[in-house]
Design an enzyme around this catalytic site. Structure first.
Site, PDB file in Angstrom:
ATOM      1  N   LYS A 148      11.374   2.885   5.529  1.00  0.00           N
ATOM      2  CA  LYS A 148      11.322   3.202   4.098  1.00  0.00           C
ATOM      3  C   LYS A 148      12.684   3.525   3.494  1.00  0.00           C
ATOM      4  CE  LYS A 148       6.522   4.338   3.463  1.00  0.00           C
ATOM      5  NZ  LYS A 148       5.944   4.643   4.795  1.00  0.00           N
ATOM      6  N   GLU A 197       5.125   9.609  -4.976  1.00  0.00           N
ATOM      7  CA  GLU A 197       4.029  10.082  -4.149  1.00  0.00           C
ATOM      8  C   GLU A 197       4.419   9.859  -2.689  1.00  0.00           C
ATOM      9  OE1 GLU A 197       4.220   7.125  -5.519  1.00  0.00           O
ATOM     10  OE2 GLU A 197       3.970   5.826  -3.740  1.00  0.00           O
ATOM     11  N   SER A 206       7.685  -0.352  12.600  1.00  0.00           N
ATOM     12  CA  SER A 206       8.149   0.199  11.314  1.00  0.00           C
ATOM     13  C   SER A 206       8.641   1.636  11.390  1.00  0.00           C
ATOM     14  CB  SER A 206       7.031   0.081  10.282  1.00  0.00           C
ATOM     15  OG  SER A 206       5.836   0.679  10.762  1.00  0.00           O
TER      16      SER A 206
HETATM   17  C1  LIG Z   1       4.665   4.079   5.093  1.00  0.00           C
HETATM   18  C2  LIG Z   1       4.661   3.445   6.382  1.00  0.00           C
HETATM   19  C3  LIG Z   1       4.017   2.219   6.572  1.00  0.00           C
HETATM   20  C4  LIG Z   1       3.187   1.552   5.511  1.00  0.00           C
HETATM   21  O1  LIG Z   1       3.915   1.101   4.415  1.00  0.00           O
HETATM   22  P1  LIG Z   1       4.202  -0.412   4.150  1.00  0.00           P
HETATM   23  O2  LIG Z   1       4.695  -0.429   2.756  1.00  0.00           O
HETATM   24  O3  LIG Z   1       2.923  -1.167   4.318  1.00  0.00           O
HETATM   25  O4  LIG Z   1       5.226  -0.845   5.116  1.00  0.00           O
HETATM   26  C5  LIG Z   1       4.109   1.630   7.812  1.00  0.00           C
HETATM   27  N1  LIG Z   1       4.790   2.209   8.827  1.00  0.00           N
HETATM   28  C6  LIG Z   1       5.411   3.387   8.680  1.00  0.00           C
HETATM   29  C7  LIG Z   1       6.138   3.974   9.836  1.00  0.00           C
HETATM   30  C8  LIG Z   1       5.375   4.040   7.459  1.00  0.00           C
HETATM   31  O5  LIG Z   1       6.001   5.209   7.331  1.00  0.00           O
END
Ligand SMILES: *Cc1c(COP(=O)(O)O)cnc(C)c1O
Length: 402
Positions: free
Chosen positions: A94, A116, A381
């Site tokens: 993010k 948010e 992610s």
């Molecule tokens: C917020 C988050 C997501 C989901 O958000 P996307 O916009 O779908 O990528 C996925 N993985 C992690 C580690 C997150 O913090």
């Protein structure tokens, strides 16, 4: 798809029939200004080189691509690779778009970032960007999530953000969006809404995607350098869809199969999952048109996932477009699949994934078992530090997942 990015979204923010900007009239002018400012700086050499420098010296990019050899062996030989977004500063992808949003806010002369947060990852990333750029920061978070993701609440406060508890409805992500948007409505001259994914009214799905494209651009190059080829498949978890679109965007013209993985939670019953693509219908939520989980009256339905960052009843409009065109396939992983992947990746590779990312790993393990001679690149992610207390108190240490 030559020139895809030049024509998507169109000038009104549409990807096919999805996207757009469904705004209260008093906000239209502000969103036009944001769009213009973004289009201006995204072409500016100064902006691009500052962002590049931030990524390298502050965020720690490029993040590696890693061959998960022991995991690959465990599932039968299909080669599984991980794009290590968990190694980004703050522990998730993010920050890629938050630093971009911070830079945009500074360029526009805004004093404050408002947003948010679900699992708290976006709030932490945005609070980090606010600290970096010397901006105020106001984060709205559902009370249920505040309890579940308490360490992130502490982080945001340490970073100087004001955390506003949201007590309405299910007290999770959807209500937090409503609350944050309400606050932004009262101060659009001085604040910028720092949306946490490729969702919301135009231009946010476009600009968040553009800031996340670095993930795919790096990964495609790194993968080719490591293996001399491209992966047969890609996968990423989809909440709003930002980490997924970031990885996928570099491979749209390639032959790879592409899979977005949504949480099917406990069951396919309404309220027990957040698989928007599989069970949703087109509708408008939070200022944009996309697939949407709705109740009988057309209101956003209650959603659930073990991963707070994935429980959103909508999905980014560009994903909706790619579902319609068939370029991306949308699959699901359950809470149980997710936990299995969480424990398995921890034990076999020494990498504790975020519960969100574990959905993508779970799908990759399933796909790998059916494609022994292939390869799959997973967007990891985020890291699982934020989930440790919740998982171990509820499920122990995963002895049965050996
Ligand atoms: C917020 C988050 C997501 C989901 O958000 P996307 O916009 O779908 O990528 C996925 N993985 C992690 C580690 C997150 O913090």
């Amino acid at each position: 798809m030559p020139d895809y990015f030049r024509h998507h979204p169109d000038s009104k923010g549409f990807f096919g029939e999805h996207g757009g900007a469904f705004l209260p009239p008093e906000l239209e002018e502000h969103f036009r200004e944001i769009t213009e400012a973004y289009l201006l700086i995204s072409k500016s050499h100064k902006f691009i080189s500052e962002l590049r420098s931030i990524r390298k010296h502050y965020q720690g990019r490029p993040t590696p691509v890693y061959f998960a050899e022991r995991l690959s062996e465990l599932v039968g030989g299909c080669r599984i690779y991980l794009k290590r977004e968990d190694l980004n500063h703050t522990g998730a992808h993010k920050l890629n778009h938050c630093m971009g949003e911070g830079l945009l806010a500074r360029f526009m002369g805004k004093k404050k970032l408002i947003a948010e947060t679900g699992a708290g990852q976006h709030g932490v990333a945005l609070a980090t960007a606010a600290a970096y750029f010397g901006l105020e920061c106001e984060i709205h978070m559902g009370e249920v999530d505040m309890e579940k993701e308490h360490p992130n609440v502490i982080r945001m406060r340490l970073l100087g953000a004001t955390v506003i508890p949201v007590r309405e409805g299910a007290r999770t992500l959807k209500e937090a969006v409503d609350s944050a948007f309400g606050s932004y409505l009262s101060q659009p001259e001085t604040a910028l809404y720092g949306i946490g994914s490729v969702v919301g009214p135009h231009p946010f799905p476009m600009l968040v995607r553009d800031f996340q494209r670095v993930v795919g651009i790096e990964a495609r190059e790194q993968y080719q350098e490591m293996t001399g080829e491209l992966p047969d498949a890609l996968c990423a978890c989809v909440g709003g869809g930002s980490n997924a679109i970031g990885l996928f965007s570099a491979f749209l013209d390639d032959e790879c199969e592409i899979f977005g993985v949504e949480p099917i939670g406990i069951s396919t019953k309404a309220g027990e999952h957040a698989a928007t693509m599989t069970y949703g219908m087109p509708g408008v939520i939070h200022g944009f048109r996309s697939y949407l989980l709705q109740d009988d009256d057309g209101n956003p339905a209650p959603v659930y996932s073990i991963a707070s960052g994935l429980d959103y009843p909508g999905v980014g409009p560009e994903h909706a477009y790619f579902k319609d065109t068939g370029r991306i396939q949308y699959e699901t992983a359950s809470d149980e699949d997710c936990l299995d992947a969480f424990f398995t990746l921890s034990r076999t590779e020494g990498i504790i994934p975020a519960l969100e990312s574990a959905h993508a790993v779970a799908f990759a393990m399933r796909w790998a078992r059916e494609h022994r001679f292939s390869s799959i690149l997973v967007n990891l992610s985020g890291r699982g530090d934020k989930d440790l207390d919740f998982v171990t108190e509820k499920y122990g240490f995963g002895e049965e997942h050996k």
